[in-house]
Design a protein around this motif. Structure first.
Motif, PDB file in Angstrom:
ATOM      1  N   ASN A 105       0.822  -1.212   0.000  1.00 27.49           N
ATOM      2  CA  ASN A 105       0.000   0.000   0.000  1.00 27.49           C
ATOM      3  C   ASN A 105       0.859   1.267   0.000  1.00 27.49           C
ATOM      4  OD1 ASN A 105      -2.619  -1.111  -0.084  1.00 27.49           O
ATOM      5  ND2 ASN A 105      -2.577  -1.516   2.099  1.00 27.49           N
ATOM      6  N   LEU A 106       1.920   1.275   0.794  1.00 25.53           N
ATOM      7  CA  LEU A 106       2.809   2.441   0.822  1.00 25.53           C
ATOM      8  C   LEU A 106       3.415   2.708  -0.551  1.00 25.53           C
ATOM      9  CD1 LEU A 106       4.701   2.025   4.224  1.00 25.53           C
ATOM     10  CD2 LEU A 106       2.914   3.675   3.667  1.00 25.53           C
ATOM     11  N   ASP A 107       3.865   1.656  -1.213  1.00 28.57           N
ATOM     12  CA  ASP A 107       4.471   1.818  -2.540  1.00 28.57           C
ATOM     13  C   ASP A 107       3.450   2.329  -3.559  1.00 28.57           C
ATOM     14  OD1 ASP A 107       6.839   0.945  -1.460  1.00 28.57           O
ATOM     15  OD2 ASP A 107       6.767  -1.042  -2.381  1.00 28.57           O
ATOM     16  N   LEU A 108       2.255   1.776  -3.517  1.00 31.71           N
ATOM     17  CA  LEU A 108       1.190   2.197  -4.425  1.00 31.71           C
ATOM     18  C   LEU A 108       0.859   3.676  -4.207  1.00 31.71           C
ATOM     19  CD1 LEU A 108      -1.171   1.516  -6.448  1.00 31.71           C
ATOM     20  CD2 LEU A 108      -2.538   1.039  -4.397  1.00 31.71           C
ATOM     21  N   VAL A 109       0.669   4.062  -2.955  1.00 37.75           N
ATOM     22  CA  VAL A 109       0.268   5.435  -2.641  1.00 37.75           C
ATOM     23  C   VAL A 109       1.415   6.412  -2.893  1.00 37.75           C
ATOM     24  CG1 VAL A 109      -0.537   6.988  -0.815  1.00 37.75           C
ATOM     25  CG2 VAL A 109      -1.561   4.717  -1.073  1.00 37.75           C
ATOM     26  N   GLN A 110       2.651   6.027  -2.564  1.00 40.60           N
ATOM     27  CA  GLN A 110       3.773   6.938  -2.815  1.00 40.60           C
ATOM     28  C   GLN A 110       3.895   7.245  -4.299  1.00 40.60           C
ATOM     29  OE1 GLN A 110       6.094   8.404  -0.342  1.00 40.60           O
ATOM     30  NE2 GLN A 110       6.067   9.720  -2.144  1.00 40.60           N
ATOM     31  N   TYR A 136      -7.939   9.333  -0.836  1.00 42.91           N
ATOM     32  CA  TYR A 136      -7.934   8.355  -1.917  1.00 42.91           C
ATOM     33  C   TYR A 136      -8.816   8.810  -3.077  1.00 42.91           C
ATOM     34  CZ  TYR A 136      -5.527   5.402   1.444  1.00 42.91           C
ATOM     35  OH  TYR A 136      -4.623   4.896   2.346  1.00 42.91           O
ATOM     36  N   SER A 137      -9.801   9.669  -2.795  1.00 45.29           N
ATOM     37  CA  SER A 137     -10.631  10.168  -3.898  1.00 45.29           C
ATOM     38  C   SER A 137      -9.814  11.106  -4.796  1.00 45.29           C
ATOM     39  CB  SER A 137     -11.890  10.855  -3.375  1.00 45.29           C
ATOM     40  OG  SER A 137     -11.566  11.970  -2.577  1.00 45.29           O
ATOM     41  N   LYS A 138      -8.951  11.942  -4.207  1.00 50.22           N
ATOM     42  CA  LYS A 138      -8.094  12.809  -5.026  1.00 50.22           C
ATOM     43  C   LYS A 138      -7.071  11.996  -5.812  1.00 50.22           C
ATOM     44  CE  LYS A 138      -8.348  16.997  -2.186  1.00 50.22           C
ATOM     45  NZ  LYS A 138      -7.579  17.960  -1.373  1.00 50.22           N
ATOM     46  N   LEU A 139      -6.637  10.882  -5.227  1.00 51.37           N
ATOM     47  CA  LEU A 139      -5.613  10.050  -5.883  1.00 51.37           C
ATOM     48  C   LEU A 139      -6.188   8.979  -6.805  1.00 51.37           C
ATOM     49  CD1 LEU A 139      -2.849   9.282  -3.218  1.00 51.37           C
ATOM     50  CD2 LEU A 139      -2.775  10.882  -5.123  1.00 51.37           C
ATOM     51  N   SER A 140      -7.515   8.837  -6.823  1.00 54.03           N
ATOM     52  CA  SER A 140      -8.115   7.711  -7.558  1.00 54.03           C
ATOM     53  C   SER A 140      -7.621   7.562  -9.000  1.00 54.03           C
ATOM     54  CB  SER A 140      -9.640   7.756  -7.496  1.00 54.03           C
ATOM     55  OG  SER A 140     -10.126   8.904  -8.140  1.00 54.03           O
ATOM     56  N   PRO A 148      -6.197   1.433  -1.040  1.00 52.75           N
ATOM     57  CA  PRO A 148      -5.679   0.834   0.195  1.00 52.75           C
ATOM     58  C   PRO A 148      -6.748   0.781   1.281  1.00 52.75           C
ATOM     59  CG  PRO A 148      -4.135   2.427  -0.680  1.00 52.75           C
ATOM     60  CD  PRO A 148      -5.399   2.571  -1.467  1.00 52.75           C
ATOM     61  N   ASN A 149      -6.629  -0.233   2.128  1.00 52.20           N
ATOM     62  CA  ASN A 149      -7.611  -0.413   3.200  1.00 52.20           C
ATOM     63  C   ASN A 149      -7.098   0.137   4.537  1.00 52.20           C
ATOM     64  OD1 ASN A 149      -5.641  -2.286   3.581  1.00 52.20           O
ATOM     65  ND2 ASN A 149      -6.998  -4.040   3.835  1.00 52.20           N
ATOM     66  N   ILE A 150      -6.039   0.920   4.494  1.00 52.47           N
ATOM     67  CA  ILE A 150      -5.482   1.526   5.705  1.00 52.47           C
ATOM     68  C   ILE A 150      -5.297   3.023   5.465  1.00 52.47           C
ATOM     69  CG2 ILE A 150      -4.275  -0.567   6.489  1.00 52.47           C
ATOM     70  CD1 ILE A 150      -1.670   0.732   5.359  1.00 52.47           C
ATOM     71  N   PRO A 151      -5.367   3.808   6.528  1.00 50.20           N
ATOM     72  CA  PRO A 151      -5.075   5.237   6.339  1.00 50.20           C
ATOM     73  C   PRO A 151      -3.583   5.446   6.124  1.00 50.20           C
ATOM     74  CG  PRO A 151      -5.592   4.781   8.644  1.00 50.20           C
ATOM     75  CD  PRO A 151      -5.782   3.496   7.883  1.00 50.20           C
ATOM     76  N   MET A 160       6.956  12.238   1.688  1.00 47.90           N
ATOM     77  CA  MET A 160       6.975  10.778   1.801  1.00 47.90           C
ATOM     78  C   MET A 160       5.725  10.323   2.538  1.00 47.90           C
ATOM     79  SD  MET A 160       9.661   9.662   0.266  1.00 47.90           S
ATOM     80  CE  MET A 160       9.728   7.979   0.832  1.00 47.90           C
ATOM     81  N   VAL A 161       5.270   9.116   2.227  1.00 43.47           N
ATOM     82  CA  VAL A 161       4.079   8.578   2.876  1.00 43.47           C
ATOM     83  C   VAL A 161       4.468   7.671   4.041  1.00 43.47           C
ATOM     84  CG1 VAL A 161       2.696   8.727   0.771  1.00 43.47           C
ATOM     85  CG2 VAL A 161       3.894   6.602   1.295  1.00 43.47           C
ATOM     86  N   THR A 162       3.536   7.509   4.954  1.00 40.11           N
ATOM     87  CA  THR A 162       3.714   6.616   6.088  1.00 40.11           C
ATOM     88  C   THR A 162       2.348   6.092   6.519  1.00 40.11           C
ATOM     89  OG1 THR A 162       4.596   6.368   8.332  1.00 40.11           O
ATOM     90  CG2 THR A 162       3.602   8.502   7.792  1.00 40.11           C
ATOM     91  N   HIS A 163       2.374   4.961   7.174  1.00 40.93           N
ATOM     92  CA  HIS A 163       1.135   4.401   7.719  1.00 40.93           C
ATOM     93  C   HIS A 163       0.921   4.841   9.163  1.00 40.93           C
ATOM     94  CE1 HIS A 163       4.199   1.851   9.366  1.00 40.93           C
ATOM     95  NE2 HIS A 163       3.322   1.279  10.161  1.00 40.93           N
ATOM     96  N   GLN A 164       1.897   5.529   9.729  1.00 39.57           N
ATOM     97  CA  GLN A 164       1.830   5.948  11.124  1.00 39.57           C
ATOM     98  C   GLN A 164       1.234   7.347  11.239  1.00 39.57           C
ATOM     99  OE1 GLN A 164       5.912   5.544  12.325  1.00 39.57           O
ATOM    100  NE2 GLN A 164       5.730   3.336  12.567  1.00 39.57           N
ATOM    101  N   LYS A 165       0.189   7.446  12.035  1.00 37.68           N
ATOM    102  CA  LYS A 165      -0.435   8.739  12.269  1.00 37.68           C
ATOM    103  C   LYS A 165       0.531   9.606  13.067  1.00 37.68           C
ATOM    104  CE  LYS A 165      -4.736  10.713  13.976  1.00 37.68           C
ATOM    105  NZ  LYS A 165      -6.064  10.404  14.536  1.00 37.68           N
ATOM    106  N   PRO A 166       0.695  10.870  12.665  1.00 38.08           N
ATOM    107  CA  PRO A 166       1.648  11.728  13.383  1.00 38.08           C
ATOM    108  C   PRO A 166       1.193  12.021  14.812  1.00 38.08           C
ATOM    109  CG  PRO A 166       0.356  13.018  11.846  1.00 38.08           C
ATOM    110  CD  PRO A 166       0.003  11.572  11.603  1.00 38.08           C
TER     111      PRO A 166
END
Length: 175
Positions: A105-110, A136-140, A148-151, A160-166
């Motif tokens: 998911n990180l690779d896809l979103v990045q 995800y709507s802006k990136l669709s 992705p099924n995770i924020p 850079m993207v991360t799965h960890q909320k700041p």
């Protein structure tokens, strides 16, 4: 017409240096390694040692297989074995995981964020979100039909993207 490249005439020194650096990696493929228990931290340390042994200009992504699995045969000499558990790595962030979904998911979103930023001046985040959660709507159009099924969040460091909320609502650069 005959074209001869200088290195092709006399590159024995280059070959010797390359062979020396590859020696440990070649042993990994030839030797039968025992299965071992390791932690993600031990994998991280082994990856660091492996990276130091790579020839200049070779990316760490050579360790990452198509399905984001880490090629443990290449790390075996640094771990003295092959881990029983499978570990995964993001090509975009080089983070290590024990589950395959997060790095994929990180690779896809990045990649989608990078493409989006080439065409837009704003970040593809949920409007008004202080945590910079990816919209995800802006990136669709850039996600190729996958959502992705995770924020996922965008950091302040080079988008850079991360799965960890700041923590505290921002990824401030520590330097």
């Amino acid at each position: 017409m005959n074209i001869t490249l200088p290195c092709l005439r006399n590159c024995n020194g280059v070959k010797k240096v390359f062979k020396r650096k590859n020696k440990k990696r070649m042993k990994a493929e030839k030797k039968h390694w025992p299965e071992i228990e390791v932690t993600a931290l031990e994998i991280k340390k082994a990856i660091h040692e492996y990276y130091k042994s790579l020839p200049k200009g070779v990316s760490l992504t050579v360790l990452i297989m198509e399905d984001n699995k880490i090629d443990m045969n290449l790390l075996a000499p640094f771990l003295n074995g092959i881990p029983k558990k499978t570990f995964y790595m993001s090509r975009a962030t080089y983070e290590i995981f024990e589950e395959p979904e997060i790095p994929a998911n990180l690779d896809l979103v990045q990649q989608a964020v990078d493409e989006y930023m080439k065409e837009h001046s704003d970040l593809p985040i949920i409007d008004g979100d202080p945590n910079k959660q990816v919209s995800y709507s802006k990136l669709s159009p850039y996600l190729h039909g996958k959502t992705p099924n995770i924020p996922i969040f965008i950091t302040d460091i080079e988008n850079m993207v991360t799965h960890q909320k700041p923590k505290g609502g921002s990824f401030d650069d520590p330097s």
